[in-house]
Design a protein around this motif. Structure first.
Motif: not given
Length: 234
Positions: A67, A69, A97-98, A117, A119-123, A149-150
């Motif tokens: 994970p 930012t 999952s996030a 991915n 999800t809508t979270s960025e990794f 990206y999500g």
């Protein structure tokens, strides 16, 4: 599951000079992918080298997520593989999952690994592999970092190409490196008929090997991304 190794030899004067000057041996590993924006990560580093040294690895692979930012990775930044899953060609890590966790499922490909991915979270994401040093296997360590990206699927295929260098930059495993201070050697096993290759190193003339197509000399300061992130059809 295949295995590969590189024997690195040097003379006593070179060994003494390297140790006295604080050089560390660095190893990087390449990947084939269609996703841009990747960061090469130090796969292995050591100052515990000698006159004869063996670097080896198998094709056993893990996929990881981390994970983040921001997907911009700076020189010297450490990427931590927060979650890892054993994976092989023809499988997908579905991130659900996030936290970057998920499950591994089949994808029908014969050569590619997918990291999906949902999800809508960025990794950050990538592959981990296990390197052995002087015949002793170490931990699985990340070999590169890609933005994930999500809603996006990153497609990757491990490449049996490694880059080795003796360098004074204080880099450790997991740190990003886009350039080095010393000459390096790119070794491409896809162009070799053997799975064990021999190279030599000398403090002033640097890397030497035979003239086979599997070796490429890399100058100090040369950009590493084009060498370690390959197009999937290479």
């Amino acid at each position: 599951m295949g295995s590969y190794s590189i024997q690195i030899t040097m003379d006593q004067d070179t060994l003494t000079d390297l140790l006295d000057s604080g050089f560390r041996l660095l190893v990087f590993k390449a990947v084939c992918t269609t996703m841009g924006g990747g960061a090469p990560l130090v796969w292995f580093q050591t100052t515990d080298y000698s006159l004869s040294n063996m670097v080896g690895w198998s094709t056993s692979t893990e996929a990881y997520t981390s994970p983040t930012t921001t997907t911009t990775v700076a020189q010297g930044q450490t990427v931590v593989a927060s979650t890892t899953y054993s994976i092989t060609a023809g499988q997908t890590l579905q991130v659900t999952s996030a936290a970057g966790t998920g499950a591994v499922v089949a994808n029908g490909s014969t050569t590619e690994i997918y990291i999906d991915n949902t999800t809508t979270s960025e990794f950050l994401c990538g592959l981990c592999q296990q390197l052995s040093w002087q015949g002793v296997a170490g931990a699985y360590e990340p070999t590169f970092a890609l933005p994930l990206y999500g809603g996006i699927i990153d497609v990757v295929t491990p490449a049996e190409t490694v880059l080795i260098a003796f360098d004074t930059d204080p880099l450790t495993a997991g740190m990003a490196a886009y350039q080095l201070l010393s000459p390096a050697l790119l070794v491409d096993f896809s162009e070799a008929s053997e799975t064990t290759l021999d190279v030599t190193y000398a403090i002033n003339t640097n890397w030497a090997a035979n003239t086979a197509a599997c070796y490429t000399q890399v100058a100090a300061g040369q950009e590493l991304v084009p060498l370690l992130f390959l197009q999937s059809d290479d």
